[in-house]
Design a protein around this motif. Structure first.
Motif, short mmCIF file in Angstrom:
data_model
loop_
_atom_site.label_atom_id
_atom_site.label_comp_id
_atom_site.label_asym_id
_atom_site.label_seq_id
_atom_site.Cartn_x
_atom_site.Cartn_y
_atom_site.Cartn_z
N SER A 230 -74.04 53.52 6.72
CA SER A 230 -74.89 53.50 5.52
C SER A 230 -74.05 53.48 4.25
CB SER A 230 -75.82 54.72 5.49
OG SER A 230 -76.71 54.68 6.57
N GLN B 242 -82.18 53.64 4.59
CA GLN B 242 -82.91 54.56 5.46
C GLN B 242 -83.86 55.34 4.55
OE1 GLN B 242 -79.05 55.90 7.40
NE2 GLN B 242 -80.49 56.34 9.02
N ASP C 38 -80.93 48.91 6.65
CA ASP C 38 -80.32 50.07 7.31
C ASP C 38 -81.29 50.65 8.34
OD1 ASP C 38 -78.62 52.08 8.04
OD2 ASP C 38 -78.33 52.88 6.02
N GLU C 39 -80.97 50.46 9.59
CA GLU C 39 -81.80 50.94 10.71
C GLU C 39 -83.26 50.50 10.59
OE1 GLU C 39 -81.13 54.85 12.15
OE2 GLU C 39 -79.06 54.94 11.43
#
Ligand SMILES: Nc1ncnc2c1ncn2[C@@H]1O[C@H](COP(=O)(O)OP(=O)(O)O)[C@@H](O)[C@H]1O
Ligand SMILES: [Mg+2]
Length: 252
Positions: free
Chosen positions: A41, A82, A160-161
């Motif tokens: 991240s 995130q 991000d994810e």
């Protein structure tokens, strides 16, 4: 291409990233993998200039981000981090509309409305557009933020994810959508993903980070081996080839 050169980052006394250099190719999907806390991240945040650079350089398609005006950067690159705390009394349609801000700066036109409609539809959110964010499930919420990034219509999309909270149907649909964007749409997508099998199935390029360093990178077929993944995660991981691609058997 995103060219990352000698990127280091420290917080307090801790080294979060240590001399990371890598090229993220333009077009296609790059998957960033690695254990929790590896610096994934942080790397994405630095590349998107959400976090100020301390040491090293990042160039996006030849342009040094340290010298790119914010508005121009926002038209080149969108990032969906995130879960960030946002006002939950915001409606889905308005959130997705924020993605258009760099284009219209307060005065949306037909192209902006069309981009929002398209993004809502792409993520199954049309029926939810008037809902408040705090009235959504985790997966619906996740899709709303990704739709906002998509609506920004940038060359680069950093996620991000993005698969967190998504069920199998929506996870696969998201990957298919991103894949189509990177092909027909000619866009470049960088995503952090924990399920290696998604990286194996959809990514063109894999970057593995461990303890703030680049551990390995390359084509999924070449780098997603049992030996590499076992070393990356510090556990024994079996990889088998199923239907021509590496498949990780990690559940037991
Ligand atoms: N704002 C911060 N303050 C202190 N430590 C941080 C901060 N952001 C990240 N870290 C630490 O930096 C390391 C890398 O974090 P992160 O980039 O979020 O890893 P990843 O995304 O790979 O899980 C972790 O050890 C994390 O605890
Ligand atoms: Mg992370």
């Amino acid at each position: 291409m995103i060219a990352i050169r000698n990127l280091s980052h420290r917080i307090g006394g801790a080294t979060i990233l240590d001399e990371v250099s890598l090229d993220i190719p333009r077009g296609g999907i790059t998957a960033i993998i690695g254990p929790n806390g590896a610096g994934k991240s942080t790397l994405m945040g630095l590349a998107a200039r959400l976090i100020p650079l301390q040491d090293g350089r990042v160039e996006i398609d030849g342009q040094d981000i340290a010298r790119t005006p914010t508005e121009e950067l926002a038209r080149r690159l969108a990032i969906v981090t995130q879960r960030v705390g946002v006002a939950s009394r915001l409606r889905v349609g308005d959130l997705v509309g924020f993605g258009r801000w760099p284009h219209h700066r307060g005065r949306p036109g037909p192209a902006d409305h069309a981009a929002v409609e398209h993004a809502l539809e792409a993520f199954d959110l049309t029926a939810l557009r008037h809902r408040f964010l705090d009235e959504l499930s985790g997966g619906q919420n996740q899709r709303a933020f990704i739709a906002m990034g998509l609506a920004q219509e940038t060359e680069w999309l950093l996620l991000d994810e993005p698969l967190n909270n998504l069920d199998m149907f929506h996870a696969r649909r998201l990957m298919a959508r991103i894949h189509a964007l990177s092909r027909a749409g000619g866009r470049s997508v960088v995503m952090v993903v924990h399920d290696i099998n998604y990286a194996a199935a959809w990514a063109d390029h894999v970057v593995a980070l461990k303890d703030g360093r680049l551990d390995f990178e390359g084509a999924p077929r070449e780098v997603l081996t049992g030996a590499r993944l076992s070393a990356l995660f510090g556990m024994e991981i079996a990889v088998e080839e199923i239907r021509g691609r590496p498949t990780v058997l990690h559940h037991a």
